[in-house]
Scaffold this active site. Structure first.
Site, PDB file in Angstrom:
ATOM      1  N   ARG A   1       0.874  -1.174   0.000  1.00 46.39           N
ATOM      2  CA  ARG A   1       0.000   0.000   0.000  1.00 46.39           C
ATOM      3  C   ARG A   1       0.911   1.224   0.000  1.00 46.39           C
ATOM      4  NH1 ARG A   1      -2.205   1.141   6.139  1.00 46.39           N
ATOM      5  NH2 ARG A   1      -0.215   0.906   7.188  1.00 46.39           N
TER       6      ARG A   1
ATOM      7  N   ASN B   1      -5.884   6.478   4.000  1.00 48.68           N
ATOM      8  CA  ASN B   1      -5.458   5.785   5.214  1.00 48.68           C
ATOM      9  C   ASN B   1      -3.974   6.017   5.429  1.00 48.68           C
ATOM     10  OD1 ASN B   1      -6.116   3.630   7.375  1.00 48.68           O
ATOM     11  ND2 ASN B   1      -4.242   2.869   6.427  1.00 48.68           N
ATOM     12  N   GLU B   2      -3.634   6.629   6.564  1.00 50.67           N
ATOM     13  CA  GLU B   2      -2.231   6.808   6.954  1.00 50.67           C
ATOM     14  C   GLU B   2      -1.356   7.277   5.787  1.00 50.67           C
ATOM     15  OE1 GLU B   2      -1.826   3.718  10.716  1.00 50.67           O
ATOM     16  OE2 GLU B   2      -1.104   3.075   8.757  1.00 50.67           O
TER      17      GLU B   2
ATOM     18  N   CYS C   1       8.964  10.433  -9.375  1.00 49.63           N
ATOM     19  CA  CYS C   1       8.759  10.154 -10.796  1.00 49.63           C
ATOM     20  C   CYS C   1       8.729  11.448 -11.617  1.00 49.63           C
ATOM     21  CB  CYS C   1       7.458   9.373 -10.991  1.00 49.63           C
ATOM     22  SG  CYS C   1       5.969  10.350 -10.725  1.00 49.63           S
TER      23      CYS C   1
ATOM     24  N   CYS D   1       5.908  13.733 -10.615  1.00 52.08           N
ATOM     25  CA  CYS D   1       6.214  14.510  -9.418  1.00 52.08           C
ATOM     26  C   CYS D   1       7.235  15.600  -9.715  1.00 52.08           C
ATOM     27  CB  CYS D   1       6.707  13.589  -8.307  1.00 52.08           C
ATOM     28  SG  CYS D   1       5.382  12.620  -7.546  1.00 52.08           S
TER      29      CYS D   1
ATOM     30  N   GLU E   1      -7.089   4.680  15.806  1.00 50.61           N
ATOM     31  CA  GLU E   1      -6.571   3.318  15.920  1.00 50.61           C
ATOM     32  C   GLU E   1      -5.641   3.208  17.120  1.00 50.61           C
ATOM     33  OE1 GLU E   1      -4.594   1.628  12.556  1.00 50.61           O
ATOM     34  OE2 GLU E   1      -6.067   2.366  11.105  1.00 50.61           O
TER      35      GLU E   1
ATOM     36  N   LYS F   1      -1.944 -10.620  10.206  1.00 54.48           N
ATOM     37  CA  LYS F   1      -2.671 -11.731  10.830  1.00 54.48           C
ATOM     38  C   LYS F   1      -2.305 -11.903  12.301  1.00 54.48           C
ATOM     39  CE  LYS F   1       0.436 -15.469   9.198  1.00 54.48           C
ATOM     40  NZ  LYS F   1       1.318 -14.609   8.367  1.00 54.48           N
TER      41      LYS F   1
ATOM     42  N   HIS G   1      -1.384  -9.191  14.114  1.00 55.52           N
ATOM     43  CA  HIS G   1      -1.659  -7.912  14.776  1.00 55.52           C
ATOM     44  C   HIS G   1      -2.811  -8.113  15.753  1.00 55.52           C
ATOM     45  CE1 HIS G   1      -2.723  -3.707  15.415  1.00 55.52           C
ATOM     46  NE2 HIS G   1      -1.653  -3.340  14.733  1.00 55.52           N
TER      47      HIS G   1
END
Length: 679
Positions: free
Chosen positions: A111, A149-150, A157, A160, A307, A356, A358
């Site tokens: 991600r 998310n975060e 690139c 950018c 979180e 898994k 966590h």
């Protein structure tokens, strides 16, 4: 736009039912009932399922998830699903993946894998957000929107690079102004065309990693640009949501996260929210600092704890388990520092992939008799009893600590005096001293209004911008105290040295000048003798030793070794009715504590439990004037403390009275609704 409207502190967290068959959903909601879970964050990583192809949208699964949560009586913080893009998008448009610092084009995976400057990514992520908001805006269970998310990472690139040049044109207007700001007469770097400018990377200005750069001005501006580029992604999605909904919009921040300047993001957030994963399980002051930083983003408005793990993380080399009572303690610490929601990641443990192992409220076996589940359920019951008492409550701090991303970046990409100085660690050292002393603290940007504070602490204020010197002088002139440290007052907004004595525009306030400085390895210690009242105490200093020459300031501490033995290490300068303090070296914990307590004592700001180690006391004041004192025992053994005021413990129903000690169990918590001081 303010916080979501809720009747109590929302309790629950990140729930991913798309990973499970619907019969598991039934088990989950039964367990949610048992644990008093009333709020779920849904759809954080559902892009691939909701949009399985370029022109195909399928809301079947998300419809069932949202409808089920609403039918079960849960509030929903609904995500746009854009935290990670789907595989088909990377295959169809390879330019949406990032190029790393070494110049490598990444393929699909992980991600944080989207180029923030990609027009395709920006268009499709905003379109997904628009469709989700249009579909669910009228759903009565939805109370807030969660974008992305975060956010984090960086891209180098060609897209950018072009975006960086556009950003620079907007910032500087002309190449002449840019060349002046970047000091490009050095090393024949003068730019004569915008297209000559490259992102600073391992292929251009850097060696030995991102912190070693030949041109600090270029690298500093790229850090600013990348933070703004990701902010543009957030703003894209928020604007798309606003076409259908006026509910509050947020994204989950990460506390003291170096790549993104959250102060630049703050005006665009309707409310702040963040994910609390501290570096270890022994740093309550570190978490308190991050909480106060998040609260300071919106001028003291409460935030959501979006979180935290109920037990352990899975992302570190070593992932310690929260001891019995610690999850409850840390949750109440968040509330004590301004959280108006207590949420977890994750509600049910993933069966596969990197999370898994966590921690989760519900483990793989789906049991309700585990220690973790019982503790979560007990906390849910406490929050139910508390009701809406803390909602909207503010912290009446008279101490401000300045936190500045520009100074953080500038000091750590600087060649000299020492690469061993870490901005975050120095700031934490001074915050920890304030925390140990029991002071309520607002952690603020350097642009903040300082008129309501008696004490302003600004460690490593390396970069001094705009009218900050005048505003700090005003604090001291009216009787306040300003405390800053080594490596402060060195550079301007472009990271160019001031053409005057160090500490530059802070010199008049501090009454000193610094001509030379010494930097040594971490094991080299120079003893410092500090004057405390009528006595002297010995402490230690390391890393950087500035040779301070008083220009009116009185000496509070002196070096004990090397050719500069006997010269000032700590000074205090009278300025108007107040003082400007300067600490010219990296003092140890005892030294920082001694200095900070002298400053606080002058303003009667030592807390009632300043001499009780690891017992934290904070105050929040509700909109109706109710004064709430949180007492938190971070020790593994019980302790007794004398109540500061009479009141009622809202968790137990017990009366508390000054002179009658209150027992705090190991990792224990009290939330006292205090009576007015006059009774």
């Amino acid at each position: 736009m303010s916080l979501p409207r809720t009747r109590k502190v929302p309790f629950g967290g990140d729930y991913n039912p798309e990973q499970w068959p619907e019969e598991v959903w039934r088990q989950d909601y039964r367990l949610f009932d048992a644990a008093r879970i009333d709020t779920v964050t849904l759809g954080v990583f559902t892009w691939a399922r909701t949009q399985p192809a370029l022109d195909v949208y399928d809301f079947t699964t998300l419809d069932r998830i949202v409808e089920r949560a609403g039918a079960e009586g849960r509030q929903i913080c609904l995500a746009t699903g854009t935290g990670a893009h789907p595989a088909w998008l990377a295959r169809a448009f390879p330019e949406v993946t990032r190029v790393d610092f070494e110049g490598r084009r990444h393929r699909y995976g992980q991600r944080h894998n989207s180029c923030p400057s990609s027009p395709v990514f920006r268009r499709l992520s905003a379109e997904l957000a628009r469709r989700i908001a249009a579909r669910y805006a009228g759903h009565p269970a939805v109370v807030a929107w969660h974008v992305g998310n975060e956010y984090g990472g960086a891209c180098y690139c060609d897209l950018c690079a072009a975006g960086f040049r556009d950003w620079l044109r907007s910032r500087y207007g002309t190449l002449e102004a840019l060349n002046t700001a970047w000091y490009t007469t050095f090393w024949s770097h003068t730019f004569t065309d915008w297209d000559e400018i490259e992102p600073p990377s391992a292929l251009t200005e850097h060696w030995r990693g991102p912190n070693h750069t030949a041109f600090q001005g270029i690298t500093l501006d790229y850090l600013r640009f990348m933070s703004d580029a990701m902010l543009a992604n957030f703003v894209d999605e928020k604007a798309a949501i606003r076409q259908a909904s006026d509910l509050p919009v947020t994204t989950n921040l990460m506390g003291m996260y170096r790549p993104i300047d959250y102060h630049r993001w703050a005006p665009h957030l309707d409310f702040a929210s963040w994910d609390n994963y501290p570096p270890d399980d022994r740093s309550p002051a570190w978490m308190a600092l991050a909480h106060d930083l998040m609260r300071g983003l919106k001028d003291g408005q409460p935030f959501w704890l979006m979180e935290q793990t109920p037990s352990y993380t899975a992302s570190r080399d070593v992932n310690p388990l929260k001891r019995p009572g610690v999850m409850r303690l840390w949750s109440w610490q968040a509330v004590a520092h301004g959280a108006d929601a207590v949420l977890f990641f994750q509600m049910r443990a993933s069966r596969g992939a990197c999370e898994k192992y966590h921690g989760a409220v519900i483990g793989h076996a789906g049991r309700d008799d585990t220690r973790v589940f019982r503790e979560v359920a007990a906390l849910g019951a406490e929050l139910d009893r508390l009701g809406g008492t803390t909602l909207g409550a503010r912290t009446p701090a008279r101490v401000a600590l300045l936190f500045d991303w520009d100074s953080w970046w500038a000091v750590e990409i600087s060649d000299g005096p020492s690469r061993l100085v870490r901005y975050q660690q120095v700031v934490h050292a001074y915050y920890r001293a304030l925390w140990d002393a029991g002071a309520d603290v607002d952690v603020l940007p350097v642009t903040a209004d300082l008129t309501r504070y008696d004490v302003v602490v600004a460690p490593v204020l390396h970069m001094v911008k705009d009218d900050l010197p005048q505003r700090l002088e005003a604090v001291a002139a009216r009787g306040g105290s300003v405390l800053t440290t080594f490596l402060s007052g060195r550079v301007d907004v472009h990271d160019q040295a001031f053409l005057t004595d160090v500490p530059g525009p802070l010199g008049a306030l501090l009454g000193i000048r610094v001509d030379e400085w010494d930097a040594r390895e971490a094991e080299v210690v120079n003893p410092v003798r500090l004057t405390v009242g009528d006595s002297e105490v010995g402490v230690e200093s390391r890393l950087v030793f500035e040779l301070v020459i008083p220009q009116g300031a009185e000496v509070v501490g002196r070096y004990g070794a090397d050719f500069y033995a006997g010269t000032p290490a700590v000074t205090r300068n009278r300025f108007g009715a107040g003082h400007g303090w300067y600490v010219g070296t990296h003092l140890d914990r005892a030294g920082v504590d001694r200095v900070v307590r002298q400053v606080l004592s002058r303003h009667d700001l030592l807390g009632p439990y300043a001499d009780v180690p690891e017992v934290e006391s904070t105050v929040r004041v509700a909109p109706d004037g109710t004064r709430l004192r949180f007492l938190l025992n971070h020790r593994s053994e019980p302790v007794e403390v004398d109540p500061a005021r009479a009141g009622l413990d809202l968790l137990t129903g017990d009366r508390v009275t000054p002179g009658e000690p209150v027992r705090l169990e190991p990792y224990g918590v009290r939330v006292v609704r205090e009576e007015p001081a006059d009774g």
